[in-house]
Design an enzyme around this catalytic site. Structure first.
Site, PDB file in Angstrom:
ATOM      1  N   GLY A   1      52.513   8.828  35.894  1.00 55.62           N
ATOM      2  CA  GLY A   1      53.675   9.695  35.668  1.00 55.62           C
ATOM      3  C   GLY A   1      54.268  10.244  36.947  1.00 55.62           C
ATOM      4  O   GLY A   1      55.111  11.116  36.912  1.00 55.62           O
TER       5      GLY A   1
ATOM      6  N   GLN B   1      52.256   4.656  36.996  1.00 57.31           N
ATOM      7  CA  GLN B   1      53.560   4.375  36.392  1.00 57.31           C
ATOM      8  C   GLN B   1      54.456   5.568  36.672  1.00 57.31           C
ATOM      9  O   GLN B   1      53.992   6.707  36.704  1.00 57.31           O
ATOM     10  CB  GLN B   1      53.407   4.134  34.887  1.00 57.31           C
ATOM     11  CG  GLN B   1      53.135   2.669  34.592  1.00 57.31           C
ATOM     12  CD  GLN B   1      52.661   2.452  33.186  1.00 57.31           C
ATOM     13  OE1 GLN B   1      51.740   3.111  32.737  1.00 57.31           O
ATOM     14  NE2 GLN B   1      53.268   1.522  32.498  1.00 57.31           N
ATOM     15  N   SER B   2      55.767   5.284  36.859  1.00 45.69           N
ATOM     16  CA  SER B   2      56.644   6.298  37.453  1.00 45.69           C
ATOM     17  C   SER B   2      56.778   7.579  36.664  1.00 45.69           C
ATOM     18  O   SER B   2      56.745   8.657  37.229  1.00 45.69           O
ATOM     19  CB  SER B   2      58.031   5.737  37.671  1.00 45.69           C
ATOM     20  OG  SER B   2      57.976   4.814  38.698  1.00 45.69           O
ATOM     21  N   ASP B   3      56.998   7.506  35.372  1.00 44.57           N
ATOM     22  CA  ASP B   3      57.196   8.762  34.654  1.00 44.57           C
ATOM     23  C   ASP B   3      56.429   8.762  33.345  1.00 44.57           C
ATOM     24  O   ASP B   3      56.016   7.711  32.857  1.00 44.57           O
ATOM     25  CB  ASP B   3      58.695   9.055  34.450  1.00 44.57           C
ATOM     26  CG  ASP B   3      59.386   7.938  33.717  1.00 44.57           C
ATOM     27  OD1 ASP B   3      58.953   7.620  32.609  1.00 44.57           O
ATOM     28  OD2 ASP B   3      60.353   7.378  34.275  1.00 44.57           O
TER      29      ASP B   3
ATOM     30  N   GLN C   1      57.250   6.142  30.733  1.00 45.41           N
ATOM     31  CA  GLN C   1      56.728   4.788  30.990  1.00 45.41           C
ATOM     32  C   GLN C   1      55.268   4.697  30.580  1.00 45.41           C
ATOM     33  O   GLN C   1      54.827   3.708  30.020  1.00 45.41           O
ATOM     34  CB  GLN C   1      56.850   4.461  32.473  1.00 45.41           C
ATOM     35  CG  GLN C   1      58.225   3.982  32.869  1.00 45.41           C
ATOM     36  CD  GLN C   1      58.231   3.422  34.279  1.00 45.41           C
ATOM     37  OE1 GLN C   1      57.173   3.266  34.894  1.00 45.41           O
ATOM     38  NE2 GLN C   1      59.396   3.120  34.780  1.00 45.41           N
TER      39      GLN C   1
END
Ligand SMILES: [Zn+2]
Length: 726
Positions: A90, A49-51, A54
């Site tokens: 992340g 997941q991107s960050d 999230q």
């Protein structure tokens, strides 16, 4: 990363019994593509997941991704052969460089360990076409299948490859659109002057999102102090040393965490001070884009790399008079200029140096326009100014050089002359400044005490509010109360000590001392407490630059002082030189000495006469009986003395042959770097021995000495030829 190794009884069943499960899932996944060799290899589930936000907030997406491991089991992989790679939680999929999990996935595929790669969406795998196609290429080469929620693909199959290529392109386009929308939104907000990511020390964000002054008076006082001290001391380093010496801390509001927005008192550091001094917000200007990222300088995997610092004109947004101010815009610009000049570059003065030379950074060469460098050499570290620009840039002949002492003395004299009329004002101002300084430090301590008192009171209130039966809490609160009382007492004692040693009102003897010092400038200038950096700072306040020109190799130096404000004064300086031959009036001097000798003057009389007539020896000082006797011995006809022939040399002859000062040659002789003999008598003459090889070595030694400016010479250059070869 975590390997799923929970073995369920179902997984241990033979091929025949698991065929049912495989059959049913094949409808959903089109798993006809799964061959026996795929099942023999690993199934890898890639979770990302991107960050971090999230990861915390979108739990259902995270769960779905981890559930893909069950899918792999449904498709027929034993559970212990399903590997979950979740190292990239992340991390954005913009590039593969910082994603160790993705790189691990690639290497596992390339090692032919993998039969199936499962991802929630293909966009989770790669948002860049380059990374995506690399994955496809490797999967196709090793016959690995790819699966997402929509279906299963074989990258070696033409139709599937086409579809996967399209998915990759769409994924990249999606990212691009997302970034562009976000960037557009930020830019618009910044252009309106409303985008604040973090506000610097001394400001807080209001309810409406605007930057306003920090309501805490102590925080404000420290910010004012930083700018005030920079005006006075001139460098960020000096301000830092001042703050540390007086135990002054900066009030920082936390940007994140549970104590977000709360005040923390931190020890200052140079980076923070510099960023404060460079920040236009303190002059009331809103700015955006002061440090854009240059992709060429970005180091993969390191977040805060690639920051550039373009000039003010190139900032994306600069709106003046938008925010509450600590300093004026003019003062901000002056600070920038000063910080620029403090950088030790060829185009700037640099900050005052520690060394004894007073004109470092201010001295220019009239011949070539270059800035003269300061070098220190010899056991006493005597400073010398040298113009090395041509030599350093183009290896040209060295331009000019002179020892710093006489020039510094001459400039100091001029400075003191200029300052003389200002002494009365200076003494009044000095008293005022000392008072202000003491008041400021005392005020900061009082504010700190006030804060400590408040904290102790609060701790007391909290302790009294708790039910005495609740012993666990009461004990903790009691401890906090005690600690805050101790802290308060320490600050009280500290303040009392300060008020005793440095009272805000100056005592009579202190006033007298300040007035006496500020009216007797030369004493203040030469006082042991006055450092070279202090003198340099004063010179920089008055003088913009000093331009010099040494007349040939002679003792005469033309000096032009360019004062701040544009006035230029011309001066002539007599510098010390290495030999009588370098003196411009050498011939006249020798003629005059001979005349006086013939008219039966004594050495003392000749010295007085020459001093009266304006002659001087190479040292630049005055003649005395000893210097006259030495001079007379030079003027005696040379046949009086034994005259050695090469390879035997007299000191002066060898000096002339090698084109170097006799003093240096004499130093070499004392160090045993030459073969030498002294003739009989108390002050016998030195006879040196040097054949062609030795002359060559000495030349190299001389060049090496000039190049390395005082560093020790290599042994092969300082060792004379063995004695047996004479
Ligand atoms: Zn020059």
């Amino acid at each position: 990363m975590s390997a799923v190794s929970i073995s369920s009884p179902r997984c241990d069943e033979a091929d025949s019994s698991s065929s049912d499960a495989r059959q049913s899932s094949s409808l959903a996944f089109g798993s006809l593509k799964i061959a026996h060799r795929h099942l023999e290899h690993l199934a890898i589930v890639y979770v990302r997941q991107s960050d971090p936000q999230q990861v915390l907030q979108h739990r259902e997406s995270k769960e779905l991704q981890y559930n893909l491991a069950d899918r792999a089991v449904e498709l027929g992989w034993p559970r212990e052969r399903v590997l979950v790679i979740d190292e990239d939680q992340g991390q954005s999929a913009q590039s593969a460089a910082s994603r160790h999990g993705f790189q691990r996935l690639l290497s596992e595929v390339a090692l032919d360990h993998v039969g199936l790669v499962l991802g929630f969406q293909m966009s989770r795998l790669a948002r860049s076409c380059k990374d995506w196609h690399q994955l496809l290429e490797v999967c196709a080469r090793f016959g690995t299948l790819l699966t997402d929620l929509d279906g299963m693909y074989d990258p070696a199959d033409y139709n599937d490859r086409l579809l996967l290529g399209l998915k990759g392109t769409m994924s990249e386009a999606e990212l691009h659109m997302m970034c562009q929308r976000m960037h557009q939104g930020r830019s618009n907000k910044a252009r309106r002057g409303e985008l604040f990511i973090h506000v610097p020390i001394g400001y807080v964000r209001s309810e409406s999102g605007q930057a306003v002054m920090d309501p805490d008076e102590e925080v404000q006082a420290v910010v004012h102090l930083v700018f005030g001290k920079f005006d006075e001391l001139g460098t960020a380093g000096a301000v830092l040393r001042y703050l540390v010496a007086h135990e002054i801390r900066l009030g920082v509001r936390r940007h994140d965490g549970p104590t977000r927005g709360q005040l923390e008192w931190r020890r200052p550091c140079d980076t923070t001070l510099l960023s404060m001094l460079h920040h236009p917000i303190y002059a009331g200007a809103y700015s955006y884009g002061r440090h854009p990222i240059d992709p060429r300088r970005k180091v993969p995997g390191r977040r805060r790399t690639g920051r550039t610092t373009p000039p003010m004109e190139a900032w994306e947004v600069l709106r003046k008079d938008e925010l509450p101010t600590y300093i004026t815009w003019e003062r901000f610009l002056a600070n920038q200029e000063r910080l620029q000049q403090n950088c030790d570059r060829i185009s700037s003065k640099g900050s005052p140096r520690k060394g004894a030379a007073l004109l470092g950074g201010l001295l220019f060469c009239r011949r070539c326009g270059g800035r003269l460098a300061v070098g220190y050499s010899g056991a006493q570290s005597r400073p010398r100014y040298r113009c090395l620009r041509g030599y350093r840039q183009y290896v040209l002949e060295k331009c000019q050089s002179l020892s710093a002492g006489p020039l510094d003395d001459s400039i100091s004299g001029q400075i003191l002359q200029v300052l003389k009329p200002a002494t009365v004002t200076l003494s009044l101002k000095a008293v005022k400044e000392v008072k202000q300084e003491r008041q400021r430090v005392t005020k900061l301590r009082r504010q700190r005490l006030e804060r400590a008192q408040y904290e102790a009171d609060r701790a007391a209130r909290q302790y009294h509010a708790v039910e005495p039966e609740n012993r666990l809490v009461a004990r903790q609160l009691e401890r906090c109360w005690e600690e805050s009382l101790v802290a308060q007492r320490e600050i009280e004692e500290d303040l009392r000590r300060l008020e005793h040693t440095h009272p805000a009102e100056l005592k009579a003897h202190e006033l007298e001392m300040i007035q006496a010092l500020s009216t007797d400038l030369p004493a203040l200038w030469n006082a042991t407490g006055t450092t070279a950096a202090d003198r340099q700072t004063i010179i920089r306040h008055l003088v913009d630059r000093v331009v010099i020109d040494v007349q040939g190799e002679s003792e005469h130096v033309d000096v032009a002082i360019h004062w701040n404000g544009g006035f230029v004064s011309q001066h002539e300086l007599i510098r010390p030189v290495g030999s009588y031959e370098q003196l411009s009036g050498y011939k006249e001097l020798m003629v005059r000495v001979e005349e006086l000798r013939r008219s039966d003057h004594t050495s003392v009389q000749i010295a007085d006469q020459l001093n009266d007539e304006g002659f001087h020896p190479p040292s630049g000082k005055t003649f005395n009986a000893t210097t006259i006797r030495r001079l007379l011995s030079r003027s005696r006809p040379s046949q009086d003395r034994e005259c050695p022939a090469p390879p035997h040399w007299r000191l002066g002859d060898l000096g002339r042959k090698l084109d170097m000062p006799i003093r240096t040659l004499h130093t070499w002789l004392c160090r045993g770097w030459l073969h030498s003999e002294q003739s009989a008598g108390a002050h016998g003459r030195w006879i040196l021995w040097a054949d062609d090889d030795e002359l060559e070595r000495l030349k190299q030694l001389r060049e090496d000495g000039l190049r390395s400016s005082g560093l020790s010479a290599p042994a092969e250059l300082t060792t004379p030829k063995p004695q047996s070869e004479h």
